[in-house]
Design an enzyme around this catalytic site. Structure first.
Site, PDB file in Angstrom:
ATOM      1  CE  LYS A   1       7.444 -12.164  -0.123  1.00  0.00           C
ATOM      2  NZ  LYS A   1       6.165 -11.366  -0.835  1.00  0.00           N
ATOM      3  CG  HIS A   2       8.099  -4.806  -1.534  1.00  0.00           C
ATOM      4  ND1 HIS A   2       6.724  -4.455  -0.929  1.00  0.00           N
ATOM      5  CD2 HIS A   2       8.564  -3.442  -1.688  1.00  0.00           C
ATOM      6  CE1 HIS A   2       6.673  -3.341  -0.625  1.00  0.00           C
ATOM      7  NE2 HIS A   2       7.626  -2.663  -1.274  1.00  0.00           N
TER       8      HIS A   2
ATOM      9  CG  ASN B   1      -0.408   0.182   2.569  1.00  0.00           C
ATOM     10  OD1 ASN B   1       0.697  -0.819   2.721  1.00  0.00           O
ATOM     11  ND2 ASN B   1      -1.058   0.408   3.471  1.00  0.00           N
TER      12      ASN B   1
ATOM     13  CB  CYS C   1      -2.420   0.331   8.882  1.00  0.00           C
ATOM     14  SG  CYS C   1      -0.817   1.114   8.714  1.00  0.00           S
TER      15      CYS C   1
ATOM     16  CD  GLU D   1      -7.027  -2.662   8.726  1.00  0.00           C
ATOM     17  OE1 GLU D   1      -6.208  -1.712   8.309  1.00  0.00           O
ATOM     18  OE2 GLU D   1      -6.638  -3.839   8.848  1.00  0.00           O
TER      19      GLU D   1
ATOM     20  CD  GLU E   1       2.227  -0.474  10.828  1.00  0.00           C
ATOM     21  OE1 GLU E   1       0.923  -0.643  11.095  1.00  0.00           O
ATOM     22  OE2 GLU E   1       2.545   0.098   9.629  1.00  0.00           O
ATOM     23  CG  LEU E   2       0.652  -6.636  13.006  1.00  0.00           C
ATOM     24  CD1 LEU E   2       0.169  -7.856  13.934  1.00  0.00           C
ATOM     25  CD2 LEU E   2       1.435  -7.225  11.775  1.00  0.00           C
TER      26      LEU E   2
END
Length: 452
Positions: A155-156, A132, A263, A357, A229-230
């Site tokens: 690792k994208h 994002n 997020c 979410e 970081e979620l």
């Protein structure tokens, strides 16, 4: 040998294809990264600073090139892609200037002749990053990690491999030694084995709860440091004494920038019932003015979502909430990967858009009558990334900040990440911190040195 196809979500056309790294190639990349670490950690802060400032310069110089690739890959409006690249230059400049101070030995008076804490790099750090904010999420990890003397391996997300390779190119063009920062072109099924590799000393992930849980489990089994970081379900708490015009502007930006795919977006508008009608009317007027269209158009504010399945998932969440009693005030329609800016009223805590979410341009509205009720509604979430409070009574809002179970409380502003401030959440929003001195100290050995 598997191939990964990159598709433009706006046009539906193929951009390019990538050949995934083999198991042998992954091992070679990690071994080269490990070898580079032992030379890189010996460099001075002055040397690293020079290179990091060169990276910032490269980002500014070729921001159009990097932004266009980002827009092609995820449908992000081009003006917002350019702004993202510029912000990455800022974080590079910040750590170039501040890393030495943040990691300076901390002298502690004891009965020793001399005692202090030193901050030393760990080695190769794996970053598992989302699509994002394909540049910003990476650079807010890479800038402090490299300045601390660590090595970065990325690792994208598979739909932004072009941006991943561009990030690697930024560091190469800036003059960083080979293998200081490397991209792995692999699927998520390879992450576990990479974390388990003894070369990898720590891992940071920005992404979904299930992904974070899986990474944390593997890191934990192997006794390796992790930072997560979620997700987030941030509330926008609007009090009756707010400046309505200014607050509407901030709330629209908080929810709809990056086509709502953030997020830290303000997803739940929690508003005092006495001003709800007036506020909602002005809000809807602003939302109607948001221009949707070609992400490459500089005037576009709402692009497509990154993938059609993501738009379809949001469509389902909105439809379920309407069946549960929410009122559709605007939007609600999907066409391919495009989802209209959407606002739902009469939302209660039992409804899907309140509980889950919503990762796209959909805002829910819930009203309250007392401050205690507002705080209870805001805290009624499994997430705890951040909250925005809007009021003219700043002093009272500041006193109440401790009652919000969040990683960040922003008063009269949207929640945002800033290199100078720690960023991260509580509850199911993860643990650890990025940015500021707290972020750069996550992936270091805090070593006690005692001299008698």
């Amino acid at each position: 040998m598997s191939t990964i196809i990159s598709t433009n979500p706006y046009s539906g056309t193929e951009i390019e294809s990538f050949t995934a790294h083999t198991k042998k190639e992954i091992t070679e990349i990690l071994e080269k990264a490990d070898k580079r670490f032992y030379a890189w950690r010996e460099t001075s802060f002055a040397e690293r600073k020079k290179l990091m400032l060169a990276a910032a310069s490269e980002l500014k110089k070729n921001k159009q090139e990097y932004a266009e690739k980002m827009t092609l890959e995820i449908g992000k409006p081009i003006s917002q892609s350019i702004a993202e690249v510029e912000k990455c230059a800022w974080v590079c400049e910040y750590y170039a200037e501040e890393a030495k101070t943040h990691l300076a030995n901390e002298v502690i008076k004891t009965d020793a002749h001399k005692s202090y804490t030193s901050y030393e790099p760990l080695g190769v750090v794996l970053a598992v990053m989302p699509w994002n904010y394909p540049f910003w999420q990476v650079f807010r990890f890479a800038a402090p990690a490299l300045m601390a003397g660590n090595i970065g391996v990325l690792k994208h997300a598979s739909n932004v491999f072009g941006s991943a390779l561009n990030i690697e190119q930024v560091f190469k063009r800036a003059g960083f030694p080979d293998n200081c920062f490397t991209t792995l072109l692999v699927g998520s099924d390879k992450i576990e084995a990479i974390i388990e590799n003894p070369i990898v000393k720590a891992v940071t992930l920005t992404g979904s709860g299930p992904a974070g849980s899986a990474v944390a489990e593997t890191a934990g089994k192997n006794i390796k440091k992790s930072v997560l970081e979620l997700g987030g379900n941030n509330a926008l708490v609007v009090l009756k004494d707010c400046d309505i015009t200014k607050t509407v502007d901030v709330c629209v930006q908080a929810r709809f920038q990056n086509t709502g795919q953030s997020c830290i977006a303000g997803k739940r508008l929690i508003i005092d019932h006495s001003i709800a009608e007036e506020f909602t009317e002005k809000l809807l007027r602003k939302v109607r003015e948001l221009k949707s269209g070609d992400p490459m158009d500089a005037e576009t504010y709402i692009g497509t979502m990154a993938r059609e399945d993501l738009a379809s998932e949001l469509e389902d969440q909105v439809a379920k909430s309407i069946k549960e009693g929410a009122k559709l005030l605007i939007g609600g329609k999907r066409q391919g990967a495009y989802f209209e800016p959407t606002v739902l009223g009469n939302v209660t805590p039992k409804m899907t858009v309140f509980k889950e979410e919503t990762f796209g341009p959909a805002l829910s509205i819930t009203t309250f009558k007392t401050m205690d009720e507002a705080i209870e509604l805001s805290n009624n979430s499994k997430f705890g990334l951040g909250v925005s409070i809007f009021t003219k009574d700043i002093e009272t809002a500041e006193k109440l900040a401790y009652r919000f179970n969040e990683g960040a409380v922003f008063i009269n502003e949207l929640v945002k990440s800033d290199p100078r401030l720690p960023f991260g959440g509580v509850k199911e929003s993860g643990y650890g911190r990025e940015l500021s001195k707290h972020g750069i100290r996550e992936f270091v050995n805090r070593k006690t040195v005692y001299i008698k």
